[in-house]
Design an enzyme around this catalytic site. Structure first.
Site: not given
Length: 393
Positions: A150, A235
């Site tokens: 990511k 996140y």
């Protein structure tokens, strides 16, 4: 001398509780602990090396050498069999440490050669964000399943390209959202969605760190696609969506880039955003490259609160829960065994390949975050709240 115990000692031999039993090729043990203690975990059921999914790892930076390759040493279903790097001598050094020979070292322009290697079934992509789309397309063309770090890409358009390429090639695409596989984060998600503490009302998520002055790709917008938001703020965004199990209906963001710091001329140093969800939950999230490290998640619910310290870190998780008990308010701390979240995510993808199942954090999950980050940047630029159509994600 005979090793067979004499008849008068046979009654002293270990019982099946100590020696274990074998069922369907797996060794299991009965619980020897008393009711007051948590039962001991069963031994891991690992595949023999010849049956594990063979991975190539692409990109030999800090994350790969410090976390990803060491995580393979604990895997039960996967093994590293090849390395892909822009520097042959670097790949040779890393390969030597993991028993990967010269014939299994590739450069970035040799991805097509992977098609001739049936022992390489999947590739873990850990390169700068801007390279993901073209590399994943090349890996899909070579017939390899892809586990991609990511953020998925630098834009939703690139994310769509990656999904379409893997779909057309008939290979799986998973995005490495490691926190989805980390035990403390899993427990928080399960507790929130169980309704045990009532409905959630507010979420606070923060991920900050002090960025040094070194020349780093994360501070180059053409490679990183943004600053703190796509790197560590993601996140908070993905974690909130995961914990609540729903998608936001509106959002608002603000961004600060110090005018006297040339590192942030075209990047966000500090980014704050609010998400509102259809259930009525409001999430306040913040991320920064200019604040002392903090990686915490807190959820406020009708009947209590949940605090996960170091929620987005590799280690050091601390889970506390506050609630009423009778006429008193109590705060309890939950202790569960820590596990390597990189190992867990790699083995999950290996299991998906072995069982031909879709991964938990698919390319579509990554695409949703890309769209949301684009909307967050739009809100920060315009100062306007963005209302998301129901079909926007």
């Amino acid at each position: 001398m005979s090793q067979t115990p004499s008849s008068d000692l046979k009654h002293l031999l270990p019982s099946e509780l100590d020696t274990g039993t074998v069922k369907q090729g797996q060794i299991t043990f009965g619980n020897w602990r008393g009711d007051a203690d948590v039962p001991e975990a069963q031994p891991p059921h690992a595949l023999p090396p010849s049956e594990r999914i063979g991975f190539a790892v692409m990109g030999l930076g800090r994350l790969t050498l410090g976390e990803i390759l060491p995580a393979f040493l604990q895997c039960q279903l996967a093994k590293p069999v090849a390395l892909i790097s822009g520097r042959r001598e670097k790949a040779r050094s890393a390969g030597h440490a993991y028993g990967i020979g010269e014939d299994s070292l590739f450069t970035y322009d040799e991805i097509h050669k992977l098609a001739d290697r049936p022992d390489i079934q999947a590739v873990y992509v850990a390169t700068p964000n801007a390279l993901h789309a073209s590399q994943v397309e090349a890996l899909a063309a070579a017939g390899k399943h892809v586990l991609c770090e990511k953020p998925m890409a630098n834009s939703s358009a690139d994310a769509k390209r990656m999904i379409e390429a893997c779909h057309a090639a008939g290979v799986k695409l998973m995005i490495a959202y490691r926190c989805h596989y980390e035990p403390f984060n899993q427990l928080v998600r399960k507790l929130v969605q169980s309704g045990e503490l009532g409905r959630p009302k507010l979420v606070e998520a923060i991920n900050t760190q002090m960025q040094g002055n070194a020349d780093q790709w994360r501070l180059k917008p053409e490679l990183a696609g943004g600053g703190a938001l796509p790197d560590i703020g993601l996140y908070c965004l993905n974690g909130t969506r995961s914990v609540l199990g729903e998608e936001p209906e509106s959002l608002f963001a603000q961004m600060v880039s110090p005018p006297d710091d040339p590192r942030y001329k075209n990047l966000d140093e500090t980014f704050s955003f609010m998400l509102r969800f259809p259930s009525g939950v409001i999430a306040n999230c913040a991320t920064s490259y200019g604040a002392h490290e903090s990686k915490d998640l807190r959820i406020h619910l009708e009947k209590g609160w949940i605090s996960l310290e170091n929620a987005f870190a590799y280690t050091g998780h601390r889970l506390r829960i506050g609630r009423r008990q009778g006429d008193h308010k109590i705060v309890s701390e939950w202790h569960i065994p820590a596990e390597n979240q990189f190992t867990l995510e790699i083995d999950h993808f290996a299991e998906c390949i072995l069982q031909n199942q879709p991964p938990r954090t698919s390319g579509e999950e990554g695409l949703r975050d890309q769209k949301l980050m684009e909307a967050l940047y739009q809100s920060a630029r315009t100062g306007q709240m963005i209302h998301l159509p129901k079909d926007a994600l």
